[in-house]
Design a protein around this motif. Sequence first.
Motif, short mmCIF file in Angstrom:
data_model
loop_
_atom_site.label_atom_id
_atom_site.label_comp_id
_atom_site.label_asym_id
_atom_site.label_seq_id
_atom_site.Cartn_x
_atom_site.Cartn_y
_atom_site.Cartn_z
N ALA A 26 -35.71 73.60 14.04
CA ALA A 26 -35.89 74.21 15.36
C ALA A 26 -34.59 74.86 15.83
O ALA A 26 -34.61 75.99 16.34
CB ALA A 26 -36.36 73.16 16.36
N GLU A 27 -33.48 74.19 15.63
CA GLU A 27 -32.19 74.73 16.04
C GLU A 27 -31.82 75.95 15.18
O GLU A 27 -31.35 76.96 15.71
CB GLU A 27 -31.10 73.67 15.90
N LEU A 28 -32.08 75.88 13.90
CA LEU A 28 -31.77 76.97 12.99
C LEU A 28 -32.49 78.26 13.39
O LEU A 28 -31.90 79.34 13.38
CB LEU A 28 -32.16 76.57 11.57
N PHE A 29 -33.76 78.15 13.77
CA PHE A 29 -34.56 79.32 14.11
C PHE A 29 -34.65 79.56 15.62
O PHE A 29 -35.34 80.50 16.04
CB PHE A 29 -35.95 79.21 13.50
N ASP A 30 -33.99 78.72 16.41
CA ASP A 30 -33.99 78.84 17.86
C ASP A 30 -35.42 78.87 18.41
O ASP A 30 -35.80 79.76 19.17
CB ASP A 30 -33.21 80.08 18.30
N VAL A 31 -36.21 77.89 17.97
CA VAL A 31 -37.58 77.71 18.45
C VAL A 31 -37.75 76.27 18.89
O VAL A 31 -36.98 75.39 18.47
CB VAL A 31 -38.62 78.05 17.35
N PRO A 32 -38.75 75.99 19.72
CA PRO A 32 -39.00 74.59 20.10
C PRO A 32 -39.42 73.77 18.88
O PRO A 32 -40.05 74.29 17.95
CB PRO A 32 -40.15 74.69 21.10
N VAL A 33 -39.10 72.49 18.89
CA VAL A 33 -39.48 71.61 17.77
C VAL A 33 -41.00 71.56 17.62
O VAL A 33 -41.51 71.40 16.51
CB VAL A 33 -38.83 70.22 17.91
N GLU A 34 -41.73 71.74 18.72
CA GLU A 34 -43.20 71.77 18.64
C GLU A 34 -43.66 72.92 17.75
O GLU A 34 -44.67 72.80 17.04
CB GLU A 34 -43.81 71.91 20.04
N THR A 35 -42.94 74.04 17.77
CA THR A 35 -43.27 75.18 16.92
C THR A 35 -43.12 74.80 15.45
O THR A 35 -43.95 75.16 14.61
CB THR A 35 -42.39 76.39 17.27
N VAL A 36 -42.07 74.05 15.14
CA VAL A 36 -41.84 73.61 13.76
C VAL A 36 -43.01 72.75 13.29
O VAL A 36 -43.51 72.92 12.17
CB VAL A 36 -40.50 72.86 13.64
N TYR A 37 -43.49 71.86 14.15
CA TYR A 37 -44.63 71.01 13.78
C TYR A 37 -45.91 71.83 13.62
O TYR A 37 -46.72 71.54 12.74
CB TYR A 37 -44.81 69.87 14.79
N GLN A 38 -46.08 72.86 14.45
CA GLN A 38 -47.24 73.74 14.31
C GLN A 38 -47.17 74.52 12.99
O GLN A 38 -48.19 74.69 12.32
CB GLN A 38 -47.35 74.70 15.50
N TRP A 39 -45.98 75.00 12.64
CA TRP A 39 -45.81 75.69 11.36
C TRP A 39 -46.23 74.77 10.22
O TRP A 39 -46.89 75.19 9.29
CB TRP A 39 -44.36 76.11 11.14
N ARG A 40 -45.80 73.52 10.31
CA ARG A 40 -46.14 72.56 9.23
C ARG A 40 -47.64 72.33 9.18
O ARG A 40 -48.24 72.33 8.11
CB ARG A 40 -45.38 71.25 9.45
N LYS A 41 -48.25 72.14 10.34
CA LYS A 41 -49.70 71.91 10.41
C LYS A 41 -50.48 73.09 9.85
O LYS A 41 -51.45 72.92 9.12
CB LYS A 41 -50.10 71.66 11.87
N LYS A 42 -50.02 74.31 10.16
CA LYS A 42 -50.70 75.54 9.70
C LYS A 42 -50.23 75.98 8.32
O LYS A 42 -50.76 76.95 7.78
CB LYS A 42 -50.45 76.66 10.70
N ARG A 43 -49.22 75.29 7.78
CA ARG A 43 -48.64 75.63 6.47
C ARG A 43 -48.08 77.06 6.45
O ARG A 43 -48.25 77.78 5.48
CB ARG A 43 -49.64 75.42 5.35
#
Length: 78
Positions: A26-43
């Motif tokens: 999340a810090e690397l891409f300057d996005v919320p951590v929730e976005t990282v979890y959504q990326w993982r869920k959606k692959r």
Amino acid sequence: MPAPSDPRALLRGGLPDRYLTPDDIAELFDVPVETVYQWRKKRTGPPGFRVGKHVRYDPGAVHSWIAEQMATDISAAA
């Protein structure tokens, strides 16, 4: 974590020399951590793996994923 000026702290590509957490991504891409979890869920994000109940990311795989995203963007723009 070693100081950023410590050459052991970073791999080629500017990523830390350790497995990354969702917070790191999340810090690397300057996005919320929730976005990282959504990326993982959606692959759709960088590939992660589980260590028990924790998700971790290999810095090399993240670097490869970034390169793929950049190549896709370039080919889509052409």
